[in-house]
Structures are given as structure tokens and as C-alpha cells.
Design an enzyme around this catalytic site. Structure first.
Site, mmCIF file in Angstrom:
data_model
loop_
_atom_site.group_PDB
_atom_site.id
_atom_site.type_symbol
_atom_site.label_atom_id
_atom_site.label_comp_id
_atom_site.label_asym_id
_atom_site.label_seq_id
_atom_site.Cartn_x
_atom_site.Cartn_y
_atom_site.Cartn_z
ATOM 1 C CD1 TRP A 73 -2.747 1.514 0.514
ATOM 2 C CD2 TRP A 73 -2.055 1.836 2.631
ATOM 3 N NE1 TRP A 73 -3.502 2.519 1.061
ATOM 4 C CE2 TRP A 73 -3.100 2.736 2.353
ATOM 5 C CE3 TRP A 73 -1.479 1.852 3.895
ATOM 6 C CZ2 TRP A 73 -3.576 3.643 3.287
ATOM 7 C CZ3 TRP A 73 -1.951 2.757 4.830
ATOM 8 C CH2 TRP A 73 -2.986 3.638 4.535
ATOM 9 C CG ASP B 280 -2.038 -2.134 7.476
ATOM 10 O OD1 ASP B 280 -3.127 -2.001 8.051
ATOM 11 O OD2 ASP B 280 -1.682 -1.415 6.513
ATOM 12 C CE LYS C 220 -10.099 -0.196 2.583
ATOM 13 N NZ LYS C 220 -9.693 0.443 1.386
HETATM 14 C C1 LIG Z 1 -3.155 -2.173 3.508
HETATM 15 C C2 LIG Z 1 -3.963 -1.035 3.983
HETATM 16 N N1 LIG Z 1 -3.702 -0.510 5.174
HETATM 17 C C3 LIG Z 1 -4.410 0.493 5.663
HETATM 18 C C4 LIG Z 1 -5.426 1.068 4.946
HETATM 19 C C5 LIG Z 1 -6.114 2.188 5.628
HETATM 20 O O1 LIG Z 1 -7.328 2.582 5.251
HETATM 21 P P1 LIG Z 1 -8.197 3.516 6.174
HETATM 22 O O2 LIG Z 1 -7.320 4.594 6.712
HETATM 23 O O3 LIG Z 1 -9.246 4.031 5.251
HETATM 24 O O4 LIG Z 1 -8.738 2.652 7.257
HETATM 25 C C6 LIG Z 1 -5.739 0.585 3.661
HETATM 26 C C7 LIG Z 1 -6.761 1.177 2.813
HETATM 27 O O5 LIG Z 1 -6.824 1.060 1.640
HETATM 28 C C8 LIG Z 1 -4.986 -0.520 3.181
HETATM 29 O O6 LIG Z 1 -5.238 -1.065 2.003
#
Ligand SMILES: Cc1ncc(COP(=O)(O)O)c(C=O)c1O
Length: 419
Positions: free
Chosen positions: A144, A225, A261
Site C-alpha cells: 500500500w 496491518d 472496508k
Molecule cells: C493495507 C492497507 N492498510 C491500511 C489502509 C487504511 O485505510 P483507512 O485509513 O481508510 O482505514 C488501507 C486502505 O486502503 C490498506 O489497504
């Protein structure tokens, strides 16, 4: 005449930064007037009509919240809503996890998963040193994109470990193990708990066991994560398997958890950060000290986390019937995505599109790393109004029964035209 600029921030000091590629893509998609356009960019769930889906259980929790005469807009405590953070830890570790009963878990509500990764990065930048020296954070290649920015912004050195095998479009397990074995002892290793973003490639349970054993031997520090628990397989416990395996090995670790999500609470920014101490006679005391420092960091960053999304998630996690409905909602989302994987693969195979397409169904979660080249991706955008990131990643949720054939035929054309 306007005076020439007087600023402390000339371009050589503050250069124009490029637009975030993903949000730039989203803007281009919105501006495209074509009725055939397809958005396979952003990682947000869409229903079979291509629309955002408010989970039925979230609608119910919202109703409960709006009718609660006690609800108000006061500040949450610095560490967030306790009825959420406790259940959030149970969701990850299992309700009867010894780590929880032994008070070895410190949990802090954060600004969704991004905020959790950031809080963890900040904590490690401040406190995790070996012989006075920061350890490097190893990120999967690819990962990411925001991981690179978040860890760099807090001043931690970063490096990458091999992850994706371009040939098999699966895991480069040997490369990954070699890199973990070669990394200096005590390195921080960022691991995606499930549904790896952007590749959709996860280690098998057996491979996870090997990774855990290798990391334990090298005394590496695991940073999990988890942004897709329950969304990947439809089974919350299964998607937490990697984390539970590490915790059972008795290693100290941290976890960044997002509810964006799996609850469809993207914009509400609900998430948690957890520190889990290794079992020892002073584990509870270690955990309490860590919690006290996390609170200081949180206070200086955001004071206290947002309340609305946290309440929604808490209502669901603390009610048996709503929890069961959430599980059903998760199966609906993951089931539709798995069905779209099958549909895309079988249509490409029917068309005889050059190449192998088994990876579309082998991969899991929100994304598929298709193997399409940048030139093919750009042609899909210009000729067919199909939007995806330049690395060939597609968000499976953007496919539905009405557009999957159109997308397959377009991929077939560009793969033939630009081999
Ligand atoms: C691997 C990963 N970590 C963290 C996030 C964090 O998303 P959010 O800040 O919207 O919870 C995402 C979102 O796409 C992700 O794909």
C-alpha cells in the site's frame, strides 16, 4: 504592479508535490462523461449496481444511535471508546485469547487504519531503538503506497522485501524468506494480515508458520496491518489467522486495524491500534507503560478520536444478533467479489486472451494484480474508459454482472494489441 513574492517557501524549498495517484485517478473517472466508464481504481466496495453499499447492520446501528436519548457529542477519552477497543482486540485475537485475560494488550482508537499505522510508526520512531539506533522498517514490494510515506514522515528508515513473483503472479516466498533472514536482527517487518494490497496474494497457513518461526529466530518486530478482516474470506477468524499465529508464538507485536472496508465506514475513520506484549511476569506492567505513552502521542496528534463511526462499530460488536448480521453482510461482500473473480477469469479464458488468468481467482480480497502493463492500462483508460492504477491493480469491487463482460473484452483487445 504586484510585488515579487516574499516567502520562506520558494519552489526549491517547497516543490509542487504530485497529486496522490489514486485520488487523481478517481477525479479523472468522475470527469469522464462516457456512459461505459468503469472504476476499478479505488478500494471501496460497490454493490452489483456499482453503488456504494451501506451495510444493513450499519443502518440498524445508526437507527439505534439516533434514538438513544443518552447520545451526545462530548469528547471521547484519549484512548477512544472502550466498548469498541476491547471488542476490536477480541476480534483480532479471539475472545478467549490469553493475551487479553493476562492484560497484555493496549488498545487505542485511531483515525481508521491510516491513523493506526501512523500512531504505531510514531511510537516506534520514539521508542524502538537497539543500541540507540533505529531499526529499518521492511515493507513488502509492492505494498500500500501510503506505508512508504507514513514511516518516512516519522523519520524511520525503510527498505523492502520481495513479495510478488511476476512470473507466477503469486508469492515470491523464497525471496521473502531470504530478505527476512538477511535483515539485521530486530528489524521491523510490516505484514499485511490478509488480502494483501495491492497484490491480493497472501501466504498460505504453512508459509505463515515459516515466516513466524523465521522472524522469531531473528527477533524481528512484527507490525501487522489489517484492513480487510472478514472482507477477504468472509470469515473473521480465518482472516485473523496470521495475527493469532504470531501472538500464540509469544512475540511482542503491534497491529493497525481498520474498520473502513469491513463495516463500510470509510469516511467515518474508525480503527484501532493495538500493542500486544509477549507473555512474561511483567507483561501487564509493560503494557500499562506502553499505553501511557500511546496516550501522550495521541493527545498531541488528535487529542481524542472521532465518535460516530466508533459508536456504530461498537453497537454491532456488542450485540449478538447484530454481530451475526454483520457476519452475513461480510459474506455478501466477499461472496460477490469472489463471484466477480470467477466471472472475469472465465470470460478471459472463453475469449482465449493470451496469457494465464488463474491468478485472478487464486488472489483474494479487494484487489487483483492483473499483470497488465502500464501501456495496456493507459489504453484501457483512453479507448475503453476503464480506470485502474498504472501497476495493473484492479479493485474487484468495481466489477459487476453488467460490466464484467465489457471489461474482459477490453482487456482481451489491449492484450492482443499491446502484447
Ligand atoms: C493495507 C492497507 N492498510 C491500511 C489502509 C487504511 O485505510 P483507512 O485509513 O481508510 O482505514 C488501507 C486502505 O486502503 C490498506 O489497504
Amino acid at each position: 504592479m504586484a510585488p515579487s513574492s516574499i516567502t520562506s517557501f520558494p519552489p526549491d524549498v517547497v516543490p509542487q508535490a504530485p497529486e496522490d495517484p489514486l485520488f487523481g485517478l478517481m477525479r479523472a473517472y468522475k470527469a469522464d462523461p462516457s456512459p461505459n466508464k468503469v472504476d476499478l481504481g479505488i478500494g471501496a466496495y460497490r454493490d452489483d449496481n456499482g453503488k456504494p453499499w451501506v451495510l444493513s447492520v450499519v443502518r440498524k446501528a445508526d437507527e439505534i444511535l439516533r434514538n438513544d436519548p443518552e447520545a451526545n457529542h462530548e469528547y471521547l477519552p484519549i484512548a477512544g471508546l472502550a466498548s469498541l477497543t476491547g471488542k476490536a482486540a477480541e476480534l483480532l485475537l479471539g475472545p478467549s485469547a490469553p493475551a487479553i485475560s493476562e492484560k497484555r494488550v493496549a488498545s487505542v482508537q485511531t483515525i481508521s487504519g491510516t491513523g493506526a499505522v501512523h500512531l504505531g510508526a510514531l511510537f516506534l520512531a520514539k521508542f524502538y531503538k537497539i543500541d540507540g539506533v533505529h531499526r529499518t522498517v521492511y515493507l513488502s514490494n509492492p505494498t500500500w503506497a501510503n506505508h512508504h510515506q507514513i514511516f518516512t514522515n516519522v523519520g524511520l528508515p525503510i527498505a523492502t522485501y520481495p513479495y510478488f513473483d511476476k512470473e507466477t503472479k503469486g508469492l515470491d516466498f523464497e525471496g521473502m524468506k531470504r530478505a527476512l533472514a538477511d535483515a539485521p536482527a530486530g528489524s521491523i517487518i510490516l505484514l499485511h494480515a490478509c488480502a494483501h494490497n495491492p497484490t491480493g496474494v497472501d501466504p498460505s497457513p504453512e508459509q505463515w508458520r515459516e515466516i513466524a518461526a523465521l522472524m522469531k529466530e531473528k527477533k524481528h518486530f512484527p507490525f501487522f496491518d489489517t484492513a480487510y478482516q472478514g472482507f477477504a474470506s468472509g470469515d473473521l477468524d480465518r482472516d485473523a489467522g496470521s495475527i493469532r499465529l504470531f501472538v500464540e508464538q509469544g512475540v511482542e507485536l503491534v497491529i493497525a486495524q481498520s474498520f473502513a472496508k469491513n463495516f463500510g465506514l470509510y469516511g467515518e475513520r474508525a480503527g484501532c491500534f493495538h500493542f500486544v506484549a509477549a507473555p512474561s511476569s511483567d507483561a501487564a506492567e509493560i503494557t500499562s507503560r506502553v499505553a501511557s505513552q500511546l496516550a501522550i502521542l495521541q493527545r498531541s496528534e488528535i487529542s481524542n478520536p472521532p465518535i460516530y463511526g466508533a459508536r456504530i462499530a461498537s453497537i454491532v460488536l456488542n450485540d449478538q444478533a447484530l454481530f451475526a448480521e454483520w457476519q452475513e453482510n461480510l459474506r455478501t461482500m466477499s461472496g460477490r467479489i469472489i463471484a466477480m473473480r470467477q466471472a472475469l477469469r472465465s470470460k478471459l479464458e472463453e475469449l482465449g486472451t493470451p496469457g494465464k488468468w488463474n491468478h485472478i481467482t487464486d488472489q483474494i480480497g479487494m484487489f487483483s494484480f492483473t499483470g497488465l502493463t502500464e501501456a495496456q492500462v493507459l489504453k484501457l483508460r483512453s479507448d475503453f474508459h476503464i480506470y485502474m492504477t498504472k501497476n495493473g491493480r484492479i479493485s474487484m469491487a468495481g466489477l459487476n454482472t453488467r460490466n464484467v463482460e465489457y471489461v474482459a473484452k477490453a482487456i482481451d483487445k489491449v492484450v492482443r494489441e499491446l502484447p
